[in-house]
Design an enzyme around this catalytic site. Structure first.
Site, mmCIF file in Angstrom:
data_model
loop_
_atom_site.group_PDB
_atom_site.id
_atom_site.type_symbol
_atom_site.label_atom_id
_atom_site.label_comp_id
_atom_site.label_asym_id
_atom_site.label_seq_id
_atom_site.Cartn_x
_atom_site.Cartn_y
_atom_site.Cartn_z
ATOM 1 N N HIS A 12 -68.049 -17.368 -63.091
ATOM 2 C CA HIS A 12 -68.248 -17.093 -64.515
ATOM 3 C C HIS A 12 -67.272 -15.990 -64.944
ATOM 4 C CE1 HIS A 12 -71.343 -17.309 -67.969
ATOM 5 N NE2 HIS A 12 -70.244 -16.717 -68.415
ATOM 6 N N LEU A 13 -66.294 -16.424 -65.681
ATOM 7 C CA LEU A 13 -65.249 -15.547 -66.206
ATOM 8 C C LEU A 13 -65.849 -14.307 -66.885
ATOM 9 C CD1 LEU A 13 -62.149 -16.102 -66.787
ATOM 10 C CD2 LEU A 13 -62.901 -16.887 -69.030
ATOM 11 N N HIS A 14 -65.351 -13.127 -66.595
ATOM 12 C CA HIS A 14 -65.842 -11.937 -67.302
ATOM 13 C C HIS A 14 -64.814 -10.818 -67.313
ATOM 14 C CE1 HIS A 14 -66.990 -11.595 -63.056
ATOM 15 N NE2 HIS A 14 -66.909 -10.287 -63.200
ATOM 16 N N PHE A 15 -64.787 -10.116 -68.409
ATOM 17 C CA PHE A 15 -63.917 -8.948 -68.544
ATOM 18 C C PHE A 15 -64.684 -7.686 -68.188
ATOM 19 C CE2 PHE A 15 -61.410 -11.736 -71.211
ATOM 20 C CZ PHE A 15 -60.113 -11.294 -70.997
#
Ligand code: ZN
Length: 167
Positions: free
Chosen positions: A119-122
């Site tokens: 899950h892509l996250h910054f």
């Protein structure tokens, strides 16, 4: 540079050995804000969590609401909303924590240090002049539990306000 976002990783690994791994960003998906999971904000496009294993006080995780790991799967409106939320988060942290600067980054894949590679996250991390060396980072990880709830309470009203400011 390869260790930039990884200091909390040992604590993360320890916790995950004790419980079944599930996606942080969908846990409690029906909730918009929740202290227990440190969820500051959720709308149909974007979620914001306070990182339970912070690199610095006020360390945020920003992700698309949809479970995607590949940056190329981001829809334009998801990417736009995510970037907009980065700007707003920086403004909120500036208001409360008076940082001297920020690190804003994205780890793609486990090899790059992603704690949740699916899950892509910054990461949005406030920085202060002379704020850390290795020991300071370790100390931070040990002292977070109380500290992190205070930070959550401090930031929550500003994220709450975002619900009323625009759709
Ligand atoms: Zn997910």
């Amino acid at each position: 540079m390869k260790n930039l976002w990884t200091p909390w990783r040992m604590a993360y690994i320890r916790e995950n050995n004790q419980q079944e791994k599930k996606c942080l960003f969908e846990a409690g998906a029906e909730k918009k804000q929740e202290k227990e999971s440190l969820l500051l904000y959720r709308d149909p496009l974007t979620v914001v969590f306070l990182n339970r294993f912070p690199y610095a006080n006020g360390h945020l995780l920003l992700a698309p609401s949809r479970h995607i790991g590949d940056i190329n799967d981001l829809l334009p409106e998801e990417g736009g909303a995510l970037f907009d939320m980065i700007r707003k988060s920086v403004a909120i942290l500036k208001k409360h924590n008076d940082p001297d600067g920020f690190n804003i980054g994205l780890n793609l894949g486990t090899i790059a240090g992603a704690g949740y590679p699916d899950h892509l996250h910054f990461h949005v991390v406030p920085r202060w002049e002379g704020d850390h060396n290795f020991m300071a980072v370790l100390a931070e990880v040990r002292t977070i539990p109380e500290h992190i709830e205070n930070t959550f309470d401090l930031l929550l009203p500003d994220f709450q306000e975002l619900f009323s400011k625009h759709k």
